[in-house]
Design an enzyme around this catalytic site. Structure first.
Site, PDB file in Angstrom:
ATOM      1  CB  SER A 131      41.550  31.322  29.235  1.00  0.00           C
ATOM      2  OG  SER A 131      42.038  31.839  30.442  1.00  0.00           O
ATOM      3  CG  HIS A 140      43.652  38.981  32.709  1.00  0.00           C
ATOM      4  ND1 HIS A 140      42.743  38.804  31.700  1.00  0.00           N
ATOM      5  CD2 HIS A 140      44.461  37.899  32.683  1.00  0.00           C
ATOM      6  CE1 HIS A 140      42.971  37.654  31.081  1.00  0.00           C
ATOM      7  NE2 HIS A 140      44.030  37.083  31.654  1.00  0.00           N
ATOM      8  CG  LEU A 141      48.070  44.352  33.281  1.00  0.00           C
ATOM      9  CD1 LEU A 141      48.711  45.636  33.783  1.00  0.00           C
ATOM     10  CD2 LEU A 141      48.483  44.112  31.847  1.00  0.00           C
ATOM     11  CG  HIS A 142      48.783  36.709  34.087  1.00  0.00           C
ATOM     12  ND1 HIS A 142      48.255  35.557  34.627  1.00  0.00           N
ATOM     13  CD2 HIS A 142      48.133  36.900  32.913  1.00  0.00           C
ATOM     14  CE1 HIS A 142      47.324  35.074  33.802  1.00  0.00           C
ATOM     15  NE2 HIS A 142      47.234  35.860  32.761  1.00  0.00           N
TER      16      HIS A 142
HETATM   17  P1  DGP Z   1      44.718  34.170  30.613  1.00  0.00           P
HETATM   18  O1  DGP Z   1      43.369  34.597  30.072  1.00  0.00           O
HETATM   19  O2  DGP Z   1      45.245  32.930  29.980  1.00  0.00           O
HETATM   20  O3  DGP Z   1      45.741  35.265  30.537  1.00  0.00           O
HETATM   21  O4  DGP Z   1      44.546  33.807  32.131  1.00  0.00           O
HETATM   22  C1  DGP Z   1      43.365  33.901  32.851  1.00  0.00           C
HETATM   23  C2  DGP Z   1      43.704  33.600  34.284  1.00  0.00           C
HETATM   24  O5  DGP Z   1      42.555  33.860  35.056  1.00  0.00           O
HETATM   25  C3  DGP Z   1      44.098  32.150  34.563  1.00  0.00           C
HETATM   26  O6  DGP Z   1      45.427  32.145  35.070  1.00  0.00           O
HETATM   27  C4  DGP Z   1      43.125  31.661  35.603  1.00  0.00           C
HETATM   28  C5  DGP Z   1      42.481  32.931  36.108  1.00  0.00           C
HETATM   29  N1  DGP Z   1      41.079  32.798  36.412  1.00  0.00           N
HETATM   30  C6  DGP Z   1      40.092  32.368  35.590  1.00  0.00           C
HETATM   31  N2  DGP Z   1      38.904  32.403  36.214  1.00  0.00           N
HETATM   32  C7  DGP Z   1      39.156  32.866  37.461  1.00  0.00           C
HETATM   33  C8  DGP Z   1      38.329  33.142  38.589  1.00  0.00           C
HETATM   34  O7  DGP Z   1      37.103  32.947  38.586  1.00  0.00           O
HETATM   35  N3  DGP Z   1      38.939  33.605  39.716  1.00  0.00           N
HETATM   36  C9  DGP Z   1      40.279  33.837  39.753  1.00  0.00           C
HETATM   37  N4  DGP Z   1      40.787  34.308  40.890  1.00  0.00           N
HETATM   38  N5  DGP Z   1      41.081  33.609  38.712  1.00  0.00           N
HETATM   39  C10 DGP Z   1      40.528  33.134  37.580  1.00  0.00           C
END
Ligand code: DGP
Length: 114
Positions: A95, A100-102
């Site tokens: 998204s 990014h690495l979770h």
């Molecule tokens: P994904 O693209 O699905 O791998 O996950 C994106 C992640 O980023 C989702 O778990 C929520 C997080 N996220 C999105 N926008 C923001 C933000 O503005 N601040 C933070 N701390 N996290 C965010």
């Protein structure tokens, strides 16, 4: 990149709960945590996803994995274990179009994904 939220977090233009930072990477708490520990490790350089990484990024990609190791240790999940995920593209529900690495941890997880 101008309109990228993770670039803005990495440059401190947008505030976030940063748990680690160095010259090349930043780690901050996920906005919508799925586990008690849910941190995103992000390169400061804008790379859209793992699919967009180039040969010149080889060292940076290694650095990100060692950053994951360092952050996991600092957050106290080194012993209990943790999951590292990077979503890439539509089918994986990526998204945010910045690599990014979770890091997910702090509780036992299901064995399988998908
Ligand atoms: P994904 O693209 O699905 O791998 O996950 C994106 C992640 O980023 C989702 O778990 C929520 C997080 N996220 C999105 N926008 C923001 C933000 O503005 N601040 C933070 N701390 N996290 C965010």
């Amino acid at each position: 990149m101008d309109d990228c939220i993770f670039c803005k977090i990495a440059s401190h233009e947008v505030p976030s709960n940063i748990v680690y930072e160095d010259e090349y990477a930043v780690a901050f708490n996920d906005l919508n945590p799925q586990t008690p520990v849910h941190v995103l490790v992000v390169p400061k350089k804008h790379i859209a996803s793992i699919a967009a990484a180039q040969a010149e990024d080889e060292q940076l990609l290694g650095h990100l994995l060692l950053t994951v190791q360092r952050v996991a240790k600092a957050l106290g999940v080194e012993e209990s274990g943790y999951r590292v995920i990077t979503n890439c593209g539509k089918d994986a529900c990526q998204s945010v179009q910045h690599l990014h690495l979770h890091i997910l941890g702090g509780k036992p997880m299901q064995e399988r994904m998908g």
